[in-house]
Design a protein around this motif. Sequence first.
Motif, mmCIF file in Angstrom:
data_model
loop_
_atom_site.group_PDB
_atom_site.id
_atom_site.type_symbol
_atom_site.label_atom_id
_atom_site.label_comp_id
_atom_site.label_asym_id
_atom_site.label_seq_id
_atom_site.Cartn_x
_atom_site.Cartn_y
_atom_site.Cartn_z
ATOM 1 N N ASP A 175 47.479 40.259 45.392
ATOM 2 C CA ASP A 175 46.815 38.959 45.426
ATOM 3 C C ASP A 175 46.232 38.681 44.045
ATOM 4 O OD1 ASP A 175 47.313 38.657 48.159
ATOM 5 O OD2 ASP A 175 45.446 39.668 48.708
ATOM 6 N N TYR A 176 46.288 37.402 43.638
ATOM 7 C CA TYR A 176 45.839 36.990 42.311
ATOM 8 C C TYR A 176 44.860 35.831 42.422
ATOM 9 C CZ TYR A 176 49.854 39.759 40.888
ATOM 10 O OH TYR A 176 50.740 40.787 40.707
ATOM 11 N N ASP A 177 43.945 35.740 41.453
ATOM 12 C CA ASP A 177 43.014 34.610 41.420
ATOM 13 C C ASP A 177 43.692 33.422 40.737
ATOM 14 O OD1 ASP A 177 42.831 35.009 38.629
ATOM 15 O OD2 ASP A 177 40.804 35.824 38.727
ATOM 16 N N ALA A 178 42.970 32.336 40.578
ATOM 17 C CA ALA A 178 43.535 31.117 39.991
ATOM 18 C C ALA A 178 43.987 31.307 38.549
ATOM 19 C CB ALA A 178 42.512 29.990 40.074
ATOM 20 N N ALA A 179 43.394 32.270 37.842
ATOM 21 C CA ALA A 179 43.776 32.544 36.450
ATOM 22 C C ALA A 179 44.943 33.528 36.361
ATOM 23 C CB ALA A 179 42.571 33.084 35.682
ATOM 24 N N GLY A 180 45.425 34.011 37.495
ATOM 25 C CA GLY A 180 46.543 34.947 37.494
ATOM 26 C C GLY A 180 46.133 36.401 37.350
ATOM 27 N N VAL A 181 44.852 36.697 37.505
ATOM 28 C CA VAL A 181 44.353 38.064 37.402
ATOM 29 C C VAL A 181 44.377 38.701 38.792
ATOM 30 C CG1 VAL A 181 42.363 39.505 36.789
ATOM 31 C CG2 VAL A 181 42.903 37.466 35.436
ATOM 32 N N ILE A 182 44.872 39.902 38.870
ATOM 33 C CA ILE A 182 44.982 40.582 40.154
ATOM 34 C C ILE A 182 43.592 40.844 40.746
ATOM 35 C CG2 ILE A 182 45.058 42.912 39.174
ATOM 36 C CD1 ILE A 182 47.236 43.503 41.317
ATOM 37 N N PRO A 188 46.254 46.593 31.644
ATOM 38 C CA PRO A 188 46.353 47.852 30.903
ATOM 39 C C PRO A 188 45.026 48.586 30.697
ATOM 40 C CG PRO A 188 47.787 46.222 29.913
ATOM 41 C CD PRO A 188 46.985 45.506 30.967
ATOM 42 N N ASP A 189 43.944 47.869 30.444
ATOM 43 C CA ASP A 189 42.675 48.553 30.199
ATOM 44 C C ASP A 189 42.069 49.151 31.467
ATOM 45 O OD1 ASP A 189 42.255 45.868 31.012
ATOM 46 O OD2 ASP A 189 40.218 45.895 30.225
ATOM 47 N N LEU A 190 42.591 48.810 32.647
ATOM 48 C CA LEU A 190 42.094 49.364 33.910
ATOM 49 C C LEU A 190 42.987 50.470 34.461
ATOM 50 C CD1 LEU A 190 41.079 46.131 35.858
ATOM 51 C CD2 LEU A 190 39.578 47.749 34.693
ATOM 52 N N ARG A 191 44.122 50.696 33.847
ATOM 53 C CA ARG A 191 45.110 51.603 34.435
ATOM 54 C C ARG A 191 44.601 53.033 34.607
ATOM 55 N NH1 ARG A 191 50.539 48.991 31.728
ATOM 56 N NH2 ARG A 191 50.480 47.157 33.092
ATOM 57 N N GLU A 192 43.961 53.580 33.599
ATOM 58 C CA GLU A 192 43.495 54.969 33.708
ATOM 59 C C GLU A 192 42.431 55.134 34.800
ATOM 60 O OE1 GLU A 192 41.216 58.265 31.038
ATOM 61 O OE2 GLU A 192 42.648 56.964 30.000
#
Length: 97
Positions: A49-56, A76-80
Amino acid sequence: MADSSDESIGFEISTSGDEDGEIESAYIYLSHKPVARSRAHKADVLSADYDAAGVIVGIDIMAPVKVADLVKLVEPDLREPFERFVRGAGPPALIQG
């Protein structure tokens, strides 16, 4: 002060099970922002699911998936930290390798 619905919550997981207590699905929250659209990444297995800005904002796991398939969905900055969370908190019946 920012509206709490716009703030990141870290990660949360919610699971659903059958009558025998076996986990059938899981939903991983990345935020509590309103969902603007959903996208299937693997039919009947994995959607996001994504917000209006396309962020998951969340990931719905309906059948066993690989950690790598989940990790590639997040920024990418949240992957780890996301991978550490999934490996530690994800239900073993749905999260592989």
